[in-house]
Design a protein around this motif. Structure first.
Motif, PDB file in Angstrom:
ATOM      1  N   LYS A  36      59.028 -34.779  -6.409  1.00 48.90           N
ATOM      2  CA  LYS A  36      60.285 -34.376  -5.765  1.00 48.90           C
ATOM      3  C   LYS A  36      61.100 -35.615  -5.390  1.00 48.90           C
ATOM      4  O   LYS A  36      62.315 -35.681  -5.609  1.00 48.90           O
ATOM      5  CB  LYS A  36      59.987 -33.540  -4.516  1.00 48.90           C
ATOM      6  N   PHE A  37      60.409 -36.618  -4.859  1.00 53.42           N
ATOM      7  CA  PHE A  37      61.057 -37.866  -4.468  1.00 53.42           C
ATOM      8  C   PHE A  37      61.679 -38.562  -5.680  1.00 53.42           C
ATOM      9  O   PHE A  37      62.844 -38.997  -5.635  1.00 53.42           O
ATOM     10  CB  PHE A  37      60.024 -38.788  -3.803  1.00 53.42           C
ATOM     11  N   LYS A  69      62.596 -37.328  -8.605  1.00 52.25           N
ATOM     12  CA  LYS A  69      63.737 -36.571  -9.134  1.00 52.25           C
ATOM     13  C   LYS A  69      64.987 -36.829  -8.311  1.00 52.25           C
ATOM     14  O   LYS A  69      66.081 -37.017  -8.845  1.00 52.25           O
ATOM     15  CB  LYS A  69      63.413 -35.075  -9.151  1.00 52.25           C
ATOM     16  N   GLU A  70      64.815 -36.851  -6.996  1.00 48.84           N
ATOM     17  CA  GLU A  70      65.950 -37.112  -6.110  1.00 48.84           C
ATOM     18  C   GLU A  70      66.490 -38.522  -6.320  1.00 48.84           C
ATOM     19  O   GLU A  70      67.710 -38.743  -6.332  1.00 48.84           O
ATOM     20  CB  GLU A  70      65.533 -36.915  -4.653  1.00 48.84           C
ATOM     21  N   GLN A  71      65.593 -39.483  -6.463  1.00 49.26           N
ATOM     22  CA  GLN A  71      66.009 -40.879  -6.633  1.00 49.26           C
ATOM     23  C   GLN A  71      66.779 -41.082  -7.945  1.00 49.26           C
ATOM     24  O   GLN A  71      67.853 -41.680  -7.960  1.00 49.26           O
ATOM     25  CB  GLN A  71      64.784 -41.798  -6.600  1.00 49.26           C
ATOM     26  N   SER A  89      68.353 -38.958  -9.703  1.00 46.13           N
ATOM     27  CA  SER A  89      69.577 -38.149  -9.791  1.00 46.13           C
ATOM     28  C   SER A  89      70.810 -38.886  -9.272  1.00 46.13           C
ATOM     29  O   SER A  89      71.940 -38.468  -9.537  1.00 46.13           O
ATOM     30  CB  SER A  89      69.406 -36.839  -9.021  1.00 46.13           C
ATOM     31  N   ILE A  90      70.603 -40.007  -8.564  1.00 46.15           N
ATOM     32  CA  ILE A  90      71.760 -40.757  -8.059  1.00 46.15           C
ATOM     33  C   ILE A  90      72.379 -41.651  -9.136  1.00 46.15           C
ATOM     34  O   ILE A  90      73.378 -42.313  -8.898  1.00 46.15           O
ATOM     35  CB  ILE A  90      71.395 -41.619  -6.822  1.00 46.15           C
ATOM     36  N   TYR A 125      64.648 -37.314 -17.560  1.00 47.80           N
ATOM     37  CA  TYR A 125      66.026 -37.444 -17.080  1.00 47.80           C
ATOM     38  C   TYR A 125      66.936 -38.002 -18.177  1.00 47.80           C
ATOM     39  O   TYR A 125      68.079 -37.576 -18.344  1.00 47.80           O
ATOM     40  CB  TYR A 125      66.056 -38.343 -15.842  1.00 47.80           C
TER      41      TYR A 125
END
Length: 510
Positions: A185-186, A188-190, A192-193, A281
């Motif tokens: 989860k971490f 994916k969030e990172q 995505s920026i 990604y």
């Protein structure tokens, strides 16, 4: 005359290395010594961001060990660079002062851009990729670059690495299902920026120890038959299969995995999670390994700074000149063999014998220029040595399959020897590809015989198809051609067998 040597100390968050490079006779810097220490400086960063005294002592004692080696080699000027662990420390001045005072080294703390840029320089100066994404996951940071047409477009440095991810998300040596869920989860969030990464569909090129270990594990797992990991290619399913294999093991089993260095056993899974999520990604099926990284980027900059360049104009051309220097290749002879081969290929294509594909020109040029390379070792067994040397030597700018293709062409003696050399790699090629490269080898062998005396007498070659069963080679020369004619008549049988046509030579004065 003493050999010219350079050295770099690379202070990473997980490991510290001293690497000594010696300038060889071709002028390139090659690694001659590599001393590694697992310091794990990232573990000594306090919550307030200070490198604790114990970590400072580990740093200083390791550097003092390195200086024993540099003093032995009489190296007075050593580049000493530090990355994330020191960059993230808020007591940098204290660290710099202690290093300056207690060791022979002056430490330079690389910025995020410098660290990313050196990795980029290493990749574009040692691989064939014109465009791609690089990822260098260290212990405390992860540098990502996006380059197009060998130009850096974007870079980003994440303040996490394999070691810090393990500290943050994995309590014991192997992650639990819940810990993996939180880590994913971490990540994916990172990622995505960075919208400039999404769906780029470009190769992901891994740099650094974790990427190297991933490649080594996969090579051991499949019994890879070729030496070297630089420019090694893996598909997304290959990466995931290694990942799944490791996730199915307990820690003691992971420690015994072939290809994995023991000091990375507890951080390899978080590192591969980074690669898997990046590939998803980017939407790529290609993971490539660059053995060249930050240290090499520093020295590429050093090597060509006098030319006001930071990127080689042509990686493969540089590699050829290194081979020419290392194996005493007669460049004039190689040029004329290549010219002869090019004329023959051009004429046969006109006759409809084959249609050349884009990469074929590269194989023909290299196979011709490197033909009989093994005579440097032993003229009698030159074909065997040629194949072994080219198949097992890393050639910057040539992927492994391309390197094997060139090795098969440049070592061609006859079709039977070709088949024996190709036997271990048959699953790399289709039957049509093997038939084509065997034909290429026979053509190159004939082109080589047409410069048998190294007098460079051939000025033009034209081929006419007199009927379905015969080809007439009209060869214009500027000097007596009897030795070349003798060798060509002797060698033409290899080409006749593969073309299923007879060959007649007509030598004439230019």
């Amino acid at each position: 005359m003493d050999q010219e040597k350079y050295a770099i100390v690379d202070i990473g968050s997980n490991t510290m290395r001293l690497v000594i490079y010696s300038r060889d006779k071709s002028g390139r810097l090659t690694e001659s010594e590599n001393v590694k220490a697992v310091a794990r400086l990232r573990n000594y960063l306090s919550e307030s961001g200070k490198l604790e005294p114990e970590g400072m002592d580990v740093l200083i004692h390791t550097l003092q060990g390195f200086q024993e080696v540099t003093r032995h080699h009489n190296l007075n000027e050593v580049r000493c660079v530090a990355t994330a662990a020191i960059r993230q420390a808020n007591n940098q001045e204290e660290i710099l002062e202690r290093v300056e005072k207690e060791t022979d080294f002056s430490m330079r703390i690389l910025s995020e851009f410098e660290e990313a840029n050196y990795g980029f320089l290493a990749v574009v100066n040692s691989t064939p990729f014109e465009s791609g994404i690089t990822v260098d996951i260290g212990g405390g940071s992860t540098e990502i670059t996006y380059f197009q047409k060998r130009k850096l477009i974007y870079f980003y440095s994440f303040p996490f690495g394999a070691l810090s991810l393990k500290q943050q998300f994995v309590k014991n040596d192997v992650p639990t299902a819940q810990e993996l869920k939180a880590l994913r989860k971490f990540l994916k969030e990172q990622f995505s920026i960075l919208p400039w990464l999404k769906n780029k569909k470009l190769p992901l090129i891994g740099i650094g120890g974790s990427a190297r270990n991933l490649a080594q594990i996969h090579q051991e797992h499949i019994g890879y038959p070729v030496a070297g990991i630089h420019q090694y290619m893996m598909s997304e399913s290959n990466v995931k299969s290694v990942h799944s294999m490791l996730l199915g093991m307990d820690f003691s089993e992971i420690q015994r995995v072939e290809g994995l260095t023991k000091d990375r056993a507890d951080i390899i899974i978080p590192a591969i999670e980074v690669f898997v999520h990046l590939m998803d990604y980017i939407d790529t099926d290609t993971f490539a390994l660059s053995r060249k990284g930050l240290r090499d980027g520093v020295f590429y900059e050093e090597m060509i700074k006098d030319f006001e360049l930071s990127i080689f104009p042509n990686v493969l051309e540089e590699s050829f000149y290194e081979l020419a220097s290392d194996f005493d290749i007669n460049l004039t002879h190689a040029t004329h063999v290549t010219a002869n081969a090019t004329m023959i290929f051009r004429e046969l294509e006109k006759c409809g014998v084959f249609s050349l594909e884009p990469n074929d020109t590269k194989y023909i040029r290299l196979g011709s220029a490197l033909y009989n390379l093994g005579s440097y070792i032993d003229a009698e067994a030159s074909h065997q040595h040629t194949f072994y040397l080219l198949a097992n030597r890393t050639i910057d700018g040539l992927l492994h399959k391309d390197r094997m293709t060139v090795a098969l062409i440049a070592s061609f003696k006859n079709r039977e020897v070709f088949k024996r050399n190709a036997a271990m790699y048959e699953d790399w090629f289709t039957k049509d590809e093997l038939a084509k490269y065997s034909l290429f080898g026979a053509i190159v062998k004939l082109a080589y015989s047409l410069n048998a005396t190294k007098r460079d007498i051939i000025k033009d070659i034209q081929i006419e198809a007199s009927d379905d069963q015969e080809l007439v080679f009209k060869i214009r020369c500027n000097s007596d051609w009897k030795p070349e004619q003798y060798q060509a008549e002797k060698q033409k049988k290899h080409l006749e067998k593969q073309l299923k046509k007879s060959i007649q030579f007509q030598f004439m004065k230019n």
